[in-house]
Design an enzyme around this catalytic site. Structure first.
Site, short mmCIF file in Angstrom:
data_model
loop_
_atom_site.label_atom_id
_atom_site.label_comp_id
_atom_site.label_asym_id
_atom_site.label_seq_id
_atom_site.Cartn_x
_atom_site.Cartn_y
_atom_site.Cartn_z
N HIS A 1 34.05 48.75 45.30
CA HIS A 1 34.74 49.38 46.44
C HIS A 1 33.81 50.63 47.00
O HIS A 1 33.96 50.49 48.31
CB HIS A 1 36.17 49.79 45.73
CG HIS A 1 36.81 50.77 46.48
ND1 HIS A 1 37.35 50.49 47.83
CD2 HIS A 1 37.06 52.13 46.55
CE1 HIS A 1 37.80 51.50 48.31
NE2 HIS A 1 37.69 52.42 47.70
N HIS B 1 33.44 58.60 46.59
CA HIS B 1 34.44 59.13 47.25
C HIS B 1 35.35 59.10 46.13
O HIS B 1 36.56 59.91 46.21
CB HIS B 1 34.82 58.69 48.33
CG HIS B 1 35.54 57.14 48.35
ND1 HIS B 1 34.82 55.92 48.52
CD2 HIS B 1 36.73 56.80 48.19
CE1 HIS B 1 35.76 54.94 47.98
NE2 HIS B 1 36.96 55.51 47.98
N GLU C 1 38.35 61.69 41.80
CA GLU C 1 39.86 61.60 41.49
C GLU C 1 40.05 60.56 40.16
O GLU C 1 40.82 60.82 39.60
CB GLU C 1 40.20 60.80 42.68
CG GLU C 1 41.62 60.70 42.81
CD GLU C 1 42.67 61.71 42.83
OE1 GLU C 1 42.16 62.90 43.33
OE2 GLU C 1 44.12 61.69 42.77
N ASP C 2 38.97 59.51 40.29
CA ASP C 2 39.36 58.74 39.10
C ASP C 2 38.53 58.61 38.07
O ASP C 2 38.73 57.86 36.94
CB ASP C 2 39.13 57.38 39.83
CG ASP C 2 40.28 56.85 40.90
OD1 ASP C 2 41.20 57.82 40.68
OD2 ASP C 2 40.19 56.13 41.78
N ASP D 1 37.36 54.04 53.89
CA ASP D 1 38.23 53.58 52.49
C ASP D 1 39.50 52.70 52.71
O ASP D 1 39.64 51.80 52.10
CB ASP D 1 38.46 55.10 51.92
CG ASP D 1 39.45 54.81 50.42
OD1 ASP D 1 38.96 53.99 49.74
OD2 ASP D 1 40.40 55.71 50.45
N ASP E 1 45.63 39.49 80.09
CA ASP E 1 44.31 39.89 79.80
C ASP E 1 43.97 39.38 78.22
O ASP E 1 43.34 40.14 77.47
CB ASP E 1 44.25 41.60 79.81
CG ASP E 1 45.61 42.31 79.42
OD1 ASP E 1 46.39 41.35 78.78
OD2 ASP E 1 45.65 43.29 79.47
MN MN Z 1 38.74 54.70 47.59
#
Ligand code: MN
Length: 737
Positions: A51, A76, A80-81, A143, A263
């Site tokens: 990811h 990123h 957090e994880d 993300d 269009d």
């Molecule tokens: Mn993520």
């Protein structure tokens, strides 16, 4: 592709646009993330590192961002994880990268619920405001894009929720930042889960026609290419197709079929100079039949953001319409890079060193045709909302407050009653002082108590918003008045009792206005307030009212006697002659059996000649004329005990006035030029206008209240018919009651 190969692919992508990138640090970030996420799996069963790697790939490929952004994208999710901390990332990489990662995590933590449009706009602003560095929002969008691309592994519930969020938050943000391609993909992916049937319908229709469409596009491109070649015009030409979500919107909103969308296809012709733009236009219009009203000259009149092009829509072979955009290379660059390209041209030479650094910003500005310049310069400024702060209510609504706002501002923004009863405040679950400065994303809860003693004077200096200050000021004024009113009322009631007058006699609807006139106050509360602070006395008030009450009673008695005498002449007297007595009308109204009596038209139903009418003998105001269908003159009202004798027959005379004021209400679907059409209806029916009041409802309806002067029923009918014919008008009524 193995994970190693994917990483090498990322390096290759970065090298293609930024050979000077810090490849050592990028590899370090990749290895750090890989270790930190070790053992974690995605819903698909793949190792988690897939990811962040994919997000970094988007950041490089789509946005061409700098090394720091790539590193932050790889990292990123580590704060957090995983066990990794801000300090660690800051030390191993850089404080900026740690801040970027922390910023992305913060946005991840925000929970959204579906809200009204205004709330959504606030949420979007908050997200941007929270991303102090614009790269935070860019990484967050990347993300989200990867998560949407791999949404098939999530539960149906999660798919719907994330898709809604993407459609309402991330797609509009992408648009604002000029990331058109990402916006399209986000919309298409969201649509797939939000309306699988509708999405599938379009995709399969497009699939069924794919061969036909591709042939058409190739054929058309060759046609244009060859003809321009014959003419000796230097050019590049290429075509593209509309993406499924925008087809979906057109098909479902405008109820059009795939073939009716003008269009669906667009071709772009890029030439050397302005003269050639017009030459190409001539060639195109010679090759294909132009569709009227679809030509736009943005070269002669550029869009506010500097965008220049010629746009035209033509009918292709096989009756397939398509759009052609014609522009010079320079115009194309501005269209791709937007205002930033302008700056680059203007500042030629100066600040050349910073150009590379802002290359990614320029990339961002691709396809800014839709937005206007101001919008767009704003989207560039990370401090665009520096003077605002966005916080949550415990229910998840966003409140938009001035920067530096405190819980006091928040409380008064919710409701003045919340502010006035505030006894404490919590921010993110912790009790804070009233002067605590709120930050973006804070969840604010106000503790209130019924027995709160209200705001204190020093709140005025703590509050940041003028709204809170003015509400506090109001409270002090009103609170005093309430005390005064309460005291005044008590004194007045005591005095009434003393004089043997019942309160209900004073409050009688047809008496009270006369009494208030006598004491010269607009309302009882105003009189109470005056008594309360000593500007007037209860004794004076009661004695003046006593006099007036006596006078009214006497007048009423006299009127009743006169009426009795007219209607039931005493026995022995000559009965009235059979020929109707010539009665003079009052304002066009003949009151049965009464000459010369005061007539007024009721405000509730505003009768005009031609209406069936009935009269009511008021106390002291003469006869009030109602329409027979007015709720205030309903059969129930007319038969109320004690009231029967006061209803009286009235008719229109032959000598009606030139006009009578009345009210017409128009309910219509709100649209442009509505008022213009209403004015036209008024003027063609020669209707004199006293006033027009309009209001819009939340569901896009407009309600107009027209106060007009009307001669008679015929004119009124003509006017109402005319109003009814206006497009979008649902209802034309005469309000009553
Ligand atoms: Mn993520």
């Amino acid at each position: 592709m193995t994970i190693q190969e994917q990483f090498e692919n990322l390096e290759k992508t970065i090298r293609s646009y930024n050979p000077a990138a810090d490849f050592a640090q990028i590899r370090a970030a990749f290895e750090f993330a890989q270790k930190a996420h070790e053992g974690q799996k995605r819903k698909s069963g793949e190792p988690y590192i897939i990811h962040p790697l994919a997000v970094a790939q988007i950041v490089a490929e789509e946005l061409k961002l700098d090394s720091e952004s790539i590193e932050a994208a790889l990292l990123h999710d580590v704060i957090e994880d995983t066990a990794a901390t801000h300090e660690q990332v800051s030390k191993l990489f850089s404080p900026t990268i740690a801040d970027l990662v922390e910023g992305v995590s913060k946005l991840t933590r925000i929970q959204y619920a579906t809200k009204e449009d205004e709330q959504m706009e606030n949420l979007r602003k908050m997200l941007i405001a929270m991303s102090k560095d614009i790269r935070v929002i860019l990484i967050k969008v990347a993300d989200r894009l990867h998560n949407m691309r791999t949404m098939e592994y999530q539960s149906p519930e999660k798919q719907k929720q994330k898709s809604l969020e993407t459609m309402e938050i991330y797609a509009p943000i992408s648009h604002r930042l000029g990331m058109q391609r990402i916006k399209w993909e986000l919309e298409d992916l969201s649509l797939k889960y939000l309306d699988p049937v509708g999405y599938q319908e379009i995709v399969s229709k497009l699939d069924a026609k794919r061969q036909e469409y591709e042939d058409f596009m190739r054929r058309t491109q060759i046609q244009i290419d060859e003809r321009l070649g014959e003419m000796g015009i230097q050019h590049i030409v290429y075509g593209r197709m509309k993406h499924p979500y925008s087809i979906y919107r057109k098909m479902f909103n405008q109820n059009k079929s795939l073939d009716e969308i003008f269009d669906l296809f667009a071709f772009r012709v890029i030439v050397e100079n302005v003269g050639d733009c017009y030459n190409v236009l001539g060639v195109i219009h010679d090759l294909y039949k132009p569709i009227l009203g679809r030509f736009k000259d943005y070269i002669g009149t550029p869009k506010p953001n500097g965008y220049q092009s010629l746009h035209t829509t033509v009918m292709g072979t096989d009756g397939i319409p398509f759009e052609v955009q014609i522009r010079t290379k320079e115009m194309h660059e501005i269209a791709e890079y937007g205002v930033a390209a302008h700056w680059k041209y203007k500042q030629n030479g100066q600040g050349a060193g910073t150009e590379g650094r802002y290359e990614w910003v320029r990339r961002l500005l691709e396809n800014q045709e839709g937005a206007d310049a101001e919008d767009y310069i704003h989207s560039l400024k990370v401090d665009m909302f520096a003077d605002e702060v966005f916080v949550f209510t415990p229910g998840g609504d966003v409140q938009n407050l001035p920067a530096g706002a405190t819980p006091i501002d928040f409380a008064y923004a919710i409701h003045s009653a919340v502010g006035n009863h505030m006894v404490g405040a919590k921010v993110n679950g912790r009790i804070v002082t009233f002067d605590h400065v709120l930050k973006n994303g804070d969840i604010v809860e106000i503790l209130t108590s019924k027995s709160a003693k209200g705001p204190s004077r020093d709140w005025m200096s703590i509050a940041r918003s003028s709204e809170a200050r003015s509400k506090i000021r109001q409270w002090f004024k009103k609170e005093k008045k309430e005390e005064n009113v309460a005291n005044g009322r008590a004194a007045f009631e005591a005095e009434l009792k003393h004089c043997g007058i019942a309160m209900k006699d004073v409050l009688a609807a047809d008496v009270l206005p006369l009494l208030l006139k006598k004491v010269a106050y607009p309302t009882l509360d105003d009189m109470y307030a005056a008594i309360g602070y000593g500007g007037f006395t209860a004794q004076k008030a009661v004695s003046r009212m006593q006099g007036e009450l006596g006078r009214i009673a006497k007048q009423h008695q006299a009127e009743k006697a006169a009426l009795e005498a007219e209607l039931h002449p005493p026995k022995g007297e000559e009965p009235k002659s059979s020929a109707p007595k010539r009665v003079k009308s009052e304002q066009g109204i003949i009151v049965e059996g009464l000459d010369n009596c005061l007539v007024k038209f009721s405000k509730c139903c505003t009768p005009v000649p031609g209406d069936e009418i009935i009269g009511f003998i008021t106390r002291g105001y003469g006869v009030s004329v109602h329409r027979c269908d007015c709720p205030n003159a309903s059969p129930e009202k007319r038969s109320q005990p004690g009231q029967e004798g006061r209803w009286i027959k009235v008719t229109w005379g032959n000598d009606t006035n030139d006009s009578y004021p009345t009210i017409v209400e128009v309910v219509c679907k709100d649209r442009l030029n509505l008022l213009l059409d209403i004015s036209a209806a008024l003027s063609t029916t020669n209707t004199f206008v006293l006033g027009i009041h309009s209001r819009s409802t939340e569901d896009q309806f407009a309600i107009f209240r027209l106060e007009v002067r009307i001669k008679d029923g015929t004119q009124l009918k003509a006017l109402m018919n005319k109003l009814h014919q206006i497009s979008g008008v649902l209802r034309v009524t005469r309000p009553a009651g």
